[in-house]
Design a protein around this motif. Structure first.
Motif: not given
Length: 356
Positions: A329-356
């Motif tokens: 679920w986190a990966q799906r939402k993360h991909s949607k945020y990156q696609k829909d939201l402008k200037n979404y922070p590129s350093y954010r990962t989906a659920m586990i910091p720096f890993i996933l």
């Protein structure tokens, strides 16, 4: 309007007997006829601007035509089309109707507008039966109430659940009582959040999905509760050195899950097209600096800490299954945020910091 008034006056005067000759009557009628012709032409032109779309609905499985909806305005949404389809086919309620552009495509959202889908005056949509629908609130209340009650049944050791001889000769370890408190606290929190915190954009889902969710949560709760409350249950290997840190981590994760859920709901009320959640003064929201779905991160932490606290195989298996689902679920939402939201922070990962 002045010309029209003069024309009408001339007609009335011309129609008075004995006052006008026949040629003059014709001349008097001419301005009115010409004027009325202009108004009629304007009305025709105005009416001709209204264009309709024909919506052909086919069965997604058989490809057979179910009906053709005429005089559908381009401004209609899919929700409007569903209600119009219900009038043509009363046996299909709008809540269980799925309309899609392709046979195997995803159902269209009810907010989609017809003019954004149609490339001509005729559009073809495919019908799919979504099944009996039920509200998301009912789904979550049912899914969470079950585990709460089931666990308490095993905790209070109702008759015939365990061998009475074992019950009489074995006293329970304090971690058993602590596990019951933590498990109950988790699901009570979930129920209260469902009632007073969460808002669901799509109000319904299929009944079969609720049954699957109930089977998953209820079955695992039965398995976990049976082992943890069993008279022969073995407490954690390292005693309080293992239990106390696990309880503290459990409570931290529960608090973090609650505060991040509240932050997400507040942003969703504003709108997600130009807004995304940012950390606030609340330390539990600081995880938003690194991940898109910290509520899922905290949720996974809840079950990992509960596994360490109880040290049982059923809880470990449940924690693994829940974690895999949360990651998806986190990966799906993360991909949607990156696609829909402008200037979404590129350093954010989906659920586990720096890993996933």
């Amino acid at each position: 309007m002045h010309a029209l008034y003069k024309g009408r006056a001339a007609v009335e005067e011309a129609m008075s007997p004995g006052k006008q000759s026949e040629p003059k009557l014709f001349l008097s009628l001419s301005p009115f006829v010409l004027t009325s012709g202009q108004f009629g032409q304007c009305a025709i032109q105005k009416h001709s601007k209204i264009s309709y779309v024909e919506v052909e609905i086919l069965d997604a499985q058989t490809k057979k035509q179910m009906c053709v909806l005429e005089k559908v305005l381009p401004s209609f949404t899919i929700a409007d089309v569903k209600h119009k389809f219900h009038k043509a086919c009363p046996q299909w309620y709008p809540s269980r109707v799925g309309l899609q552009l392709e046979c195997t495509g995803p159902p269209l959202k009810e907010t989609k507008v017809i003019k954004n889908l149609a490339v001509s005056s005729i559009i073809t949509l495919y019908f799919r039966d979504l099944g009996t629908q039920i509200s998301w609130t009912t789904v979550f209340l049912t899914e969470y109430t079950g585990p709460l009650l089931i666990y308490l049944l095993f905790y209070f050791r109702l008759p015939n659940l365990y061998d009475m001889e074992d019950i009489n000769h074995c006293s329970r370890h304090p971690v058993v009582h602590l596990a019951c408190v933590c498990h109950s606290l988790h699901y009570i929190k979930q129920l209260l959040e469902t009632l007073f915190v969460h808002s669901f954009s799509n109000g319904n889902t299929a009944l079969k999905k609720m049954l699957k969710g109930c089977a998953f949560y209820w079955a695992f709760t039965t398995w976990m509760a049976y082992y943890i409350n069993h008279p022969l249950y073995t407490p954690p290997s390292f005693g309080n050195r293992q239990i106390i840190p696990a309880v503290v981590y459990f409570l931290v994760c529960e608090a973090g899950n609650y505060f991040t859920n509240v932050a997400l709901v507040q942003v969703h009320k504003i709108g997600t097209k130009t807004h995304f959640v940012r950390p606030t003064y609340n330390p539990f929201t600081w995880l938003f600096k690194l991940v898109s779905c910290p509520n899922y991160t905290y949720e996974m932490g809840v079950w990992i800490s509960f596994t360490v606290m109880t040290q049982t195989l059923p809880v470990a298996v449940f924690a693994l299954m829940v974690s895999l689902q949360l990651i998806l679920w986190a990966q799906r939402k993360h991909s949607k945020y990156q696609k829909d939201l402008k200037n979404y922070p590129s350093y954010r990962t989906a659920m586990i910091p720096f890993i996933l």
